[in-house]
Design an enzyme around this catalytic site. Structure first.
Site, PDB file in Angstrom:
ATOM      1  N   ALA A  13      52.831 -22.500 135.171  1.00  0.00           N
ATOM      2  CA  ALA A  13      53.088 -22.322 136.582  1.00  0.00           C
ATOM      3  C   ALA A  13      53.116 -23.688 137.326  1.00  0.00           C
ATOM      4  O   ALA A  13      53.535 -23.557 138.647  1.00  0.00           O
ATOM      5  CB  ALA A  13      51.855 -21.516 137.197  1.00  0.00           C
ATOM      6  N   ARG A  18      52.836 -35.669 139.059  1.00  0.00           N
ATOM      7  CA  ARG A  18      52.714 -36.969 138.574  1.00  0.00           C
ATOM      8  C   ARG A  18      54.038 -37.442 137.890  1.00  0.00           C
ATOM      9  O   ARG A  18      54.605 -38.312 137.700  1.00  0.00           O
ATOM     10  CB  ARG A  18      51.639 -37.073 137.345  1.00  0.00           C
ATOM     11  CG  ARG A  18      50.240 -37.445 138.336  1.00  0.00           C
ATOM     12  CD  ARG A  18      49.345 -37.592 137.328  1.00  0.00           C
ATOM     13  NE  ARG A  18      48.819 -36.668 136.455  1.00  0.00           N
ATOM     14  CZ  ARG A  18      47.860 -36.552 135.492  1.00  0.00           C
ATOM     15  NH1 ARG A  18      47.500 -37.841 135.054  1.00  0.00           N
ATOM     16  NH2 ARG A  18      47.420 -35.335 135.130  1.00  0.00           N
ATOM     17  N   GLY A  81      44.273 -22.623 139.190  1.00  0.00           N
ATOM     18  CA  GLY A  81      43.694 -23.419 138.268  1.00  0.00           C
ATOM     19  C   GLY A  81      43.968 -22.524 137.021  1.00  0.00           C
ATOM     20  O   GLY A  81      44.353 -21.208 136.989  1.00  0.00           O
ATOM     21  N   GLY A 105      52.222 -25.274 128.961  1.00  0.00           N
ATOM     22  CA  GLY A 105      53.510 -25.185 128.733  1.00  0.00           C
ATOM     23  C   GLY A 105      54.203 -26.691 128.398  1.00  0.00           C
ATOM     24  O   GLY A 105      55.263 -27.011 128.363  1.00  0.00           O
ATOM     25  N   ASP A 106      53.319 -27.508 128.474  1.00  0.00           N
ATOM     26  CA  ASP A 106      54.141 -29.039 128.261  1.00  0.00           C
ATOM     27  C   ASP A 106      53.252 -29.545 127.113  1.00  0.00           C
ATOM     28  O   ASP A 106      53.172 -30.922 127.087  1.00  0.00           O
ATOM     29  CB  ASP A 106      53.655 -29.896 129.587  1.00  0.00           C
ATOM     30  CG  ASP A 106      51.839 -30.055 129.810  1.00  0.00           C
ATOM     31  OD1 ASP A 106      51.324 -29.244 129.283  1.00  0.00           O
ATOM     32  OD2 ASP A 106      51.547 -31.257 130.347  1.00  0.00           O
ATOM     33  N   ASN A 231      52.220 -35.203 131.393  1.00  0.00           N
ATOM     34  CA  ASN A 231      51.952 -35.667 132.697  1.00  0.00           C
ATOM     35  C   ASN A 231      52.922 -36.445 133.550  1.00  0.00           C
ATOM     36  O   ASN A 231      52.897 -36.404 134.746  1.00  0.00           O
ATOM     37  CB  ASN A 231      50.384 -35.936 132.791  1.00  0.00           C
ATOM     38  CG  ASN A 231      49.517 -34.776 132.268  1.00  0.00           C
ATOM     39  OD1 ASN A 231      49.741 -33.569 132.508  1.00  0.00           O
ATOM     40  ND2 ASN A 231      48.713 -35.197 131.598  1.00  0.00           N
ATOM     41  N   LYS A 355      92.604 -33.496 123.807  1.00  0.00           N
ATOM     42  CA  LYS A 355      91.774 -32.471 124.564  1.00  0.00           C
ATOM     43  C   LYS A 355      92.593 -31.011 124.319  1.00  0.00           C
ATOM     44  O   LYS A 355      93.880 -30.972 124.281  1.00  0.00           O
ATOM     45  CB  LYS A 355      91.834 -32.741 126.018  1.00  0.00           C
ATOM     46  CG  LYS A 355      90.901 -31.718 126.831  1.00  0.00           C
ATOM     47  CD  LYS A 355      91.672 -30.444 127.596  1.00  0.00           C
ATOM     48  CE  LYS A 355      92.964 -30.858 128.462  1.00  0.00           C
ATOM     49  NZ  LYS A 355      93.423 -29.586 129.059  1.00  0.00           N
ATOM     50  N   TYR A 370      97.201 -40.118 124.590  1.00  0.00           N
ATOM     51  CA  TYR A 370      96.786 -39.013 125.345  1.00  0.00           C
ATOM     52  C   TYR A 370      97.376 -37.740 124.739  1.00  0.00           C
ATOM     53  O   TYR A 370      98.766 -37.472 124.937  1.00  0.00           O
ATOM     54  CB  TYR A 370      96.711 -39.135 126.627  1.00  0.00           C
ATOM     55  CG  TYR A 370      96.208 -37.711 127.409  1.00  0.00           C
ATOM     56  CD1 TYR A 370      94.769 -37.224 127.256  1.00  0.00           C
ATOM     57  CD2 TYR A 370      97.002 -36.855 128.174  1.00  0.00           C
ATOM     58  CE1 TYR A 370      94.287 -36.091 127.853  1.00  0.00           C
ATOM     59  CE2 TYR A 370      96.565 -35.623 128.484  1.00  0.00           C
ATOM     60  CZ  TYR A 370      95.144 -35.099 128.379  1.00  0.00           C
ATOM     61  OH  TYR A 370      94.676 -33.853 128.788  1.00  0.00           O
ATOM     62  N   ALA A 384     102.103 -45.561 120.110  1.00  0.00           N
ATOM     63  CA  ALA A 384     101.162 -46.113 121.037  1.00  0.00           C
ATOM     64  C   ALA A 384     101.660 -45.711 122.192  1.00  0.00           C
ATOM     65  O   ALA A 384     102.967 -46.028 122.640  1.00  0.00           O
ATOM     66  CB  ALA A 384     100.987 -47.555 120.720  1.00  0.00           C
TER      67      ALA A 384
END
Length: 482
Positions: A13, A18, A81, A105-106, A231, A355, A370, A384
């Protein structure tokens, strides 16, 4: 590894101030995944009756990650808390659950077998609470685990409150716990926010259980790195480094070679075949799959790439969401963008970009080219400087090049266009119409030669230069007038 009587609660949560970030701490990446994803994946093999994440800051984004992996969520708002987070989680924990494993969770380096051992120690010891602890060479900033003469936990003492003897203790609290819920709930109900932040802490619940003479145990993690949290950014970097080292070691154990593995970045889902060599500075990311006997040279980046056996990727090449078949070679300084499909024996050379194109067996494009939205047949040669002009400012168009076609250097193929099998395109041509099979296409201005033109031009320039220079006589006259 089944825990049908156990709920797992992941505390996710907090914001993580930090980190100095707009992003919730558990959403930061290390080892190729968000921190919270590593934690959920470590919990999954226990096959618990329930996995629940307590979310708060950026709840929607955190929930999206954990719910995709099968965890339910409950929102803690406001965040008061870790003890309060368990009170919130109680609303959704099933009545049939006898135990709860609580994980921050860390803590991404946590391993499933360590959690299983924690639960086993808790059950066998008939404890109210069992802490996962670790022995550190430098325990600074961690709460120390103080044990009694029977080895049970007597207290968790924070460093600021510790005596010199307690500071010398190397066993520290990880903030990972297993609880017997019938013992935990009364202790949580008795918590009071008697601290500067006015929050409820799980460590205070541990203290209450000890005051009530309940059994509190500690299980030492086999690898102290497993308790490392994130942290601050420096912690994130430390965790990432450990993940990369683990992955590199696993790949080398499976039969691949990695030179200077500390310089190589490999994501957790990457697979590398036997006798493949990975040189320094390479990055293997996402769901990359590499076959056997490949060579990945320095500085290359592969993201969601699939390479079959015996592929060579020369230095500083990029392959993204593309396939490269057996015995093909790419680079150096080549770029395969998403949708590229290179078939067996293809050569894509230096400063060539491909691509969304299929390049069939044995075709070569050696330099400065290309290839976009194209299909190229077998055994073609792309000279080329060739460009497939696939975009007209509105949409993309396809270029089709047949088998054994020869495209001369510095040619522009304006799509949509088709070059038939066996055809030649003369160097320097701009092709706008289809070329039949076995034809020669020439599309360039006719060359003309003017003999002696260059010499004449030089003489003209020389004469023009002389006429612009002031004469010595004029200079002398001006000086006398001064």
């Amino acid at each position: 590894m089944a825990a049908k009587d156990t709920a797992i609660v992941i505390l996710a949560a907090g914001k993580g101030t930090r980190m100095r970030s707009e992003l919730a701490k558990v959403l930061h990446f290390a080892g190729g995944r968000p921190l919270i994803e590593h934690v959920v994946r470590a919990c999954q093999p226990l096959k618990a009756a329930q996995m629940l994440a307590v979310v708060g800051h950026q709840a929607a984004e955190v929930s999206a990650v954990v719910e995709a992996l099968g965890a339910a969520t409950v929102r803690q708002q406001p965040q008061r808390g870790t003890g309060h987070a368990l009170q919130v989680a109680r609303r959704k924990i099933r009545k049939s659950a006898k135990y709860a494993i609580v994980v921050p969770g860390d803590a991404p380096l946590l391993r499933p077998e360590t959690l299983a051992a924690l639960l086993d120690t808790h059950r066998r010891g008939e404890a109210a609470a069992t802490i996962l602890s670790a022995e550190l060479g430098d325990p600074t900033d961690y709460g120390r685990v103080v044990r009694d003469s029977e080895g049970r936990v007597q207290a968790i003492v924070e460093e600021k409150a510790a005596t010199p003897d307690q500071r010398a203790i190397r066993e520290v609290n990880s903030s990972i716990y297993c609880f017997t819920l019938a013992k935990l709930w009364p202790a949580l109900n008795a918590l009071r926010p008697n601290n500067a932040h006015r929050e409820l802490y799980l460590t205070d619940a541990i203290a209450l259980l000890r005051e009530r003479n309940e059994r509190v145990l500690a299980q030492i993690a086999p690898d102290a790195n497993e308790i490392l949290g994130c942290n601050a950014r420096s912690g994130l970097a430390d965790v990432d480094r450990i993940f990369r080292a683990r992955k590199a070691a696993a790949i080398m154990d499976a039969g691949a070679t990695i030179y200077l593995p500390e310089t190589v970045v490999i994501d957790p889902d990457v697979v590398v075949g036997t006798d493949t060599v990975v040189e320094p500075g390479a990055q293997l990311l996402g769901n990359t799959r590499i076959g056997a006997r490949c060579m990945i040279r320095t500085g290359s980046v592969l993201h969601d790439a699939r390479l079959d056996d015996d592929v060579v990727v020369e230095a500083h090449s990029t392959i993204h969401s593309s396939r490269v078949a057996a015995r093909a070679s790419v680079g150096p300084f080549a770029r395969l963008r998403p949708g590229s499909d290179l078939r067996a024996g293809v050569h894509i050379g230096n400063f060539v970009e491909v691509k969304n194109s299929v390049v069939h067996e044995g075709t070569k494009a050696g330099h400065l080219t290309y290839i976009g939205d194209a299909t190229i047949g077998r055994g073609a040669n792309i000279g080329a400087g060739t460009i497939t002009c696939n975009y007209d400012g509105v949409g993309k168009h396809h270029t089709s090049i047949g088998d054994r076609v020869f495209i001369g250097s510095d040619s522009a193929l304006v799509a949509p266009v088709r070059i038939g099998a066996g055809a030649y395109v003369a160097a320097g041509s701009t092709i706008t119409e289809n070329v039949p099979a076995d034809a020669l296409a020439i599309a360039r201005g006719r060359q003309s030669i003017k003999r002696g033109w260059a010499a004449k031009r030089r003489r003209e320039l020389q004469r023009a230069g002389k006429s612009k220079r002031p004469s010595k006589t004029r200079k002398s006259a001006k000086s006398r007038q001064k």
